[in-house]
Design an enzyme around this catalytic site. Structure first.
Site, PDB file in Angstrom:
ATOM      1  N   ASP A 156      -2.245  11.243  -4.776  1.00 38.98           N
ATOM      2  CA  ASP A 156      -1.312  11.173  -3.374  1.00 38.98           C
ATOM      3  C   ASP A 156      -1.468  12.621  -2.664  1.00 38.98           C
ATOM      4  OD1 ASP A 156       0.782  10.582  -1.449  1.00 38.98           O
ATOM      5  OD2 ASP A 156       1.138   9.047  -2.503  1.00 38.98           O
TER       6      ASP A 156
ATOM      7  N   HIS B 163      -1.535  -2.358   3.445  1.00 39.60           N
ATOM      8  CA  HIS B 163      -0.899  -2.897   4.577  1.00 39.60           C
ATOM      9  C   HIS B 163      -0.298  -1.727   5.537  1.00 39.60           C
ATOM     10  CE1 HIS B 163       3.655  -2.593   2.497  1.00 39.60           C
ATOM     11  NE2 HIS B 163       2.979  -1.410   2.492  1.00 39.60           N
TER      12      HIS B 163
END
Ligand SMILES: C[S@@+](CC[C@H](N)C(=O)[O-])C[C@H]1O[C@@H](n2cnc3c(N)ncnc32)[C@H](O)[C@@H]1O
Length: 346
Positions: free
Chosen positions: A205, A253
């Site tokens: 990340d 998404h």
């Protein structure tokens, strides 16, 4: 002649009353959580309205209303004059418990609720409402301390339980090393490594997020099996290698189809032959008629991101074009996802 203004229809607007007042229920829960009501009541004999007045230093009128409202919503149970946590509140709304859901409630209340207040504007403009796209490149751009304080805590709240649902729906026993792309706080990695002793994981990340993940992993006592890799899945040409499974939880998404295909291409490249990509999301059905949690999460992506909640058919087509095989969907009942789309590298 019957009066045309007198309806003969059997339809009732009661469902509309329920829909329209949905926010009353949410705000009751959010206020109780903010006041730490359920944490206060955990493992106690409960509280009377008078005791709540004393404990919070509030007027008897709202004290009684809050307790009654929480009881009506199934969050408290009443015995005699005392209100106690219901099993649901005791399990998920007590701070410090493993599946504490309050972090997500807080983010909904403080960040998303104001953004949803401008939903019509978002629909008209196709622009997010929780941040300014003229000043930021994305929701994740910039290290706003308020955002840092609760976004990843919120993700942790919903993802810990989603990971549990995923782990029950599919067998991770055959995987040895998991790469969690955009792994956030490491909630999946912690839950999956706890359940599968052979598994090791990497949380990949942005740098300021991997710091949060490293802290959570250390707290869970799993630093020897879960490592963090700071990076940027758009800027990095290749993803960290040596993993036989790649997880994308609530990543795709957030982004447009073109960006998602690029992320999936890098996943394909990073996997060995036989490796799997696992996309967990609240999946919209192929007919695009629901289910409601996925369809509404998609609107949530309108106010927060450039993405939307896609269907298994859409993901399946992208995976197929990249050369993934044995593409299938595993359904489960989680908070952050209702299923996973899997594809194996041929
Ligand atoms: C909606 S959160 C999902 C977190 C986690 N996968 C989960 O399900 O709990 C999206 C994550 O994508 C990460 N992310 C956003 N842009 C990124 C980038 N360019 N490179 C790597 N990670 C990124 C964010 O930091 C955040 O942790």
């Amino acid at each position: 002649m019957p009066d045309p203004a007198v309806s003969r229809s059997n339809l009732s607007p009661v469902p509309l009353m329920q829909l329209s007042t949905g926010f009353w229920a949410f705000k009751t829960l959010a206020a109780a959580d903010e006041l730490d009501l359920f944490t206060r009541l955990s493992d106690t004999a409960g509280i009377t309205s008078e005791e709540l007045v004393q404990a919070l230093g509030i007027h008897p009128r709202p004290a009684e209303m809050l307790l009654t409202g929480c009881a009506a919503l199934g969050l408290l149970e009443k015995e005699g004059s005392r209100y106690r946590n219901s099993p649901l509140a005791e399990e998920f709304l007590v701070r410090g418990k493993p599946y504490y859901f309050g972090g997500f409630v807080k983010m909904l209340d403080k960040r998303l609720y104001p953004g949803w207040g401008k939903l019509t504007e978002a629909i008209r403009t196709n622009r997010p409402t929780t941040w300014d796209p003229d000043r930021q490149a994305s929701l994740f751009d910039g290290e706003d301390p308020a955002m840092l304080a609760f976004f990843w805590e919120a993700m942790h709240s919903i993802s810990t339980f989603t990971a549990r649902a995923l782990a029950e729906a599919m067998d991770f026993g055959r995987f040895r090393r998991l790469l969690d792309v955009g792994g956030g706080s490491g909630a999946y990695d912690i839950e999956l490594c706890r359940r599968y002793p052979q598994l090791r994981a990497t949380v990949y990340d942005l740098p300021f997020v991997t710091e949060i993940a490293a802290g959570k992993v250390a707290e869970a006592g799993l630093s020897d099996r879960i490592e963090v890799a700071a990076g940027d899945f758009f800027a990095d040409a290749v993803f960290p290698g040596g993993h036989d499974a790649i997880l994308l939880s609530m990543i795709l998404h957030d982004w447009s189809e073109a960006k998602d295909r690029e992320i999936l291409r890098k996943c394909h490249e990073a996997l060995p032959s036989g490796g799997v990509v696992i996309i967990t999301e609240l999946l919209v059905n192929d007919e695009k008629t629901g289910p409601a949690p996925a369809a509404l999460m998609s609107l949530n992506m309108l106010i927060e991101t450039e993405g939307r909640n896609y269907t298994p058919a859409e993901y399946g087509a992208w995976l197929d074009e990249l050369g993934f095989r044995d593409i299938r969907t595993v359904w489960f009942d989680g908070t952050g996802a209702n299923g996973a789309v899997l594809g194996y590298k041929g």
